[in-house]
Design a protein around this motif. Sequence first.
Motif, PDB file in Angstrom:
ATOM      1  N   GLU A 240      13.883  16.076 -27.753  1.00 64.04           N
ATOM      2  CA  GLU A 240      13.649  17.507 -27.539  1.00 64.04           C
ATOM      3  C   GLU A 240      13.169  17.800 -26.121  1.00 64.04           C
ATOM      4  N   ASN A 241      12.610  16.819 -25.450  1.00 68.43           N
ATOM      5  CA  ASN A 241      12.223  17.062 -24.062  1.00 68.43           C
ATOM      6  C   ASN A 241      13.424  17.160 -23.134  1.00 68.43           C
ATOM      7  N   PHE A 242      14.605  16.765 -23.609  1.00 70.71           N
ATOM      8  CA  PHE A 242      15.813  17.019 -22.840  1.00 70.71           C
ATOM      9  C   PHE A 242      16.004  18.526 -22.653  1.00 70.71           C
ATOM     10  N   VAL A 243      15.644  19.303 -23.687  1.00 72.32           N
ATOM     11  CA  VAL A 243      15.774  20.759 -23.594  1.00 72.32           C
ATOM     12  C   VAL A 243      14.843  21.294 -22.504  1.00 72.32           C
ATOM     13  N   ASP A 244      13.605  20.823 -22.506  1.00 71.87           N
ATOM     14  CA  ASP A 244      12.654  21.248 -21.487  1.00 71.87           C
ATOM     15  C   ASP A 244      13.150  20.867 -20.093  1.00 71.87           C
ATOM     16  N   THR A 245      13.692  19.650 -19.967  1.00 75.23           N
ATOM     17  CA  THR A 245      14.218  19.192 -18.686  1.00 75.23           C
ATOM     18  C   THR A 245      15.425  20.024 -18.251  1.00 75.23           C
ATOM     19  N   VAL A 306      20.825  26.036 -26.802  1.00 76.23           N
ATOM     20  CA  VAL A 306      21.298  25.352 -25.596  1.00 76.23           C
ATOM     21  C   VAL A 306      22.818  25.424 -25.500  1.00 76.23           C
ATOM     22  N   LEU A 307      23.490  25.150 -26.596  1.00 73.27           N
ATOM     23  CA  LEU A 307      24.948  25.188 -26.600  1.00 73.27           C
ATOM     24  C   LEU A 307      25.471  26.575 -26.246  1.00 73.27           C
ATOM     25  N   MET A 386      25.872  17.952 -23.763  1.00 68.92           N
ATOM     26  CA  MET A 386      25.229  16.681 -24.094  1.00 68.92           C
ATOM     27  C   MET A 386      23.870  16.910 -24.760  1.00 68.92           C
ATOM     28  N   THR A 387      23.067  17.802 -24.197  1.00 71.70           N
ATOM     29  CA  THR A 387      21.737  18.056 -24.736  1.00 71.70           C
ATOM     30  C   THR A 387      21.820  18.608 -26.159  1.00 71.70           C
ATOM     31  N   ALA A 388      22.739  19.548 -26.392  1.00 71.77           N
ATOM     32  CA  ALA A 388      22.889  20.126 -27.729  1.00 71.77           C
ATOM     33  C   ALA A 388      23.310  19.064 -28.740  1.00 71.77           C
ATOM     34  N   LEU A 389      24.262  18.216 -28.378  1.00 74.60           N
ATOM     35  CA  LEU A 389      24.738  17.178 -29.290  1.00 74.60           C
ATOM     36  C   LEU A 389      23.609  16.215 -29.659  1.00 74.60           C
ATOM     37  N   LEU A 390      22.813  15.808 -28.683  1.00 76.48           N
ATOM     38  CA  LEU A 390      21.710  14.891 -28.952  1.00 76.48           C
ATOM     39  C   LEU A 390      20.645  15.544 -29.831  1.00 76.48           C
ATOM     40  N   MET A 391      20.413  16.839 -29.651  1.00 76.65           N
ATOM     41  CA  MET A 391      19.457  17.537 -30.512  1.00 76.65           C
ATOM     42  C   MET A 391      19.928  17.537 -31.958  1.00 76.65           C
ATOM     43  N   PHE A 392      21.221  17.766 -32.176  1.00 75.18           N
ATOM     44  CA  PHE A 392      21.753  17.751 -33.541  1.00 75.18           C
ATOM     45  C   PHE A 392      21.615  16.359 -34.166  1.00 75.18           C
TER      46      PHE A 392
END
Length: 429
Positions: A240-245, A306-307, A386-392
């Motif tokens: 989830e810190n990918f979203v913040d980044t 994000v997506l 990429m960030t959205a896919l990893l969150m899912f």
Amino acid sequence: MNTGTEIKQGIREHLGQFSLHVLLVFATGLTIGSERTVVPVLGEEVLGVESFLVIGSFVVSFGIVKSILNLYAGKWGEEYGRKPVLVAGWATALPLPLVLIFAPSWGWITVGNILLGINQALTWSMAINAKIDLAGPEQRGLAVGIDESFGYTGVAVGAWITGVVAGQWSLRPEPFYFLAIVVVLAFLVSIFLIKETVQYAQAEGDDDHHDANLPFDEVVKRATYGDKTLFAAAQAGHIENFVDTLFWIAVPLYLVSQGLGIAAVGVVVGVHSAMYFLQIATGGLADRIGRRPPVVWGMFLAGVGVLGMVLVEGYLAWAVLAALSGLGMALLYPNLMTVPSDAAHPTWRSAGMGVYRMWRDSGYAVGAILIGLSMEFVNPEAAFYMTALLMFASGAVVYVWMEETHPDFGTHEPPAPVAESPTRAVSED
């Protein structure tokens, strides 16, 4: 050990000190928020950095340092108390405004962010642990929610104020005068007004319980991979810190490339962080319905937000999607952190929280590298996909493996003690 009649916990009972810690975590958020809008654009437009990967390097340095210091901040908080660690964190931030104002090259910004990483690790770790100490088990979710909501409201306000100042005057030095005032005031408050709280945690626990007083290396193992629920929390915190980044690196650069002005970019980034204020409500909600449901909902909602950012166009649409992803983060962020605080014995809770925060905030460094690579070698939109896919995917792990940890109705149990000799019992009573 102190008895419950000697030491009372509760937010109302300690409203003065609790409020001061809320003020300090707001200042912690202002400190990092002051970089969110301005610094990536400063690198591109003032310091001449053309590589997205190089721009991301200042978040990599921040993430590595913050994640390591989170681990030891928890340990030091148990050994030396919360206040000394808090004061050290604010002392570390004092040179930061000068570095940002006078940095002649991007390398100086990257080094300056090492100071920011130390500051954020020490001050935010102690802010959350102090609030949990004061609040007690019955208000733990609310305490974490208040901490995170005011901290990230500070991030939003810092991003908005520096964006407005930069739009009105210039990218530097004016935005960082504000940062200097915040850091100095927080340093003085932490020295002269804050009191120690570690004694409240010490009074809370039963030292004879088999889970008490785990050695530090055992705490690291338990909170990393020795418990499926804590592993699920750690990996979710990391992702989830990918979203913040993303909102720190990619979103400002992407929106500027789409023709949005720097002040408007500050609003969009600020709207995302402002939604974190709802953590007061989501933390309190988790005290009533449990930690797991808000975490699961939040992981998927943040991924959708994000997506959507790259599937729409226009200032209003971007602001709405930024708010949606922020709402998802408000649901998951405080409640992921409450999971290790529930599962840890009070004698090693600060250290256990430190391990979780280490894995969570190493997501800044890993996320910055992957986001930078995606933007550099594919396109800016690839970082969002990429960030959205990893969150899912991470949300699916939480759904499958995370047990409920609520102290009243949770299903999670700590692992049984491991026998050290043939004569020691292995099973629980």
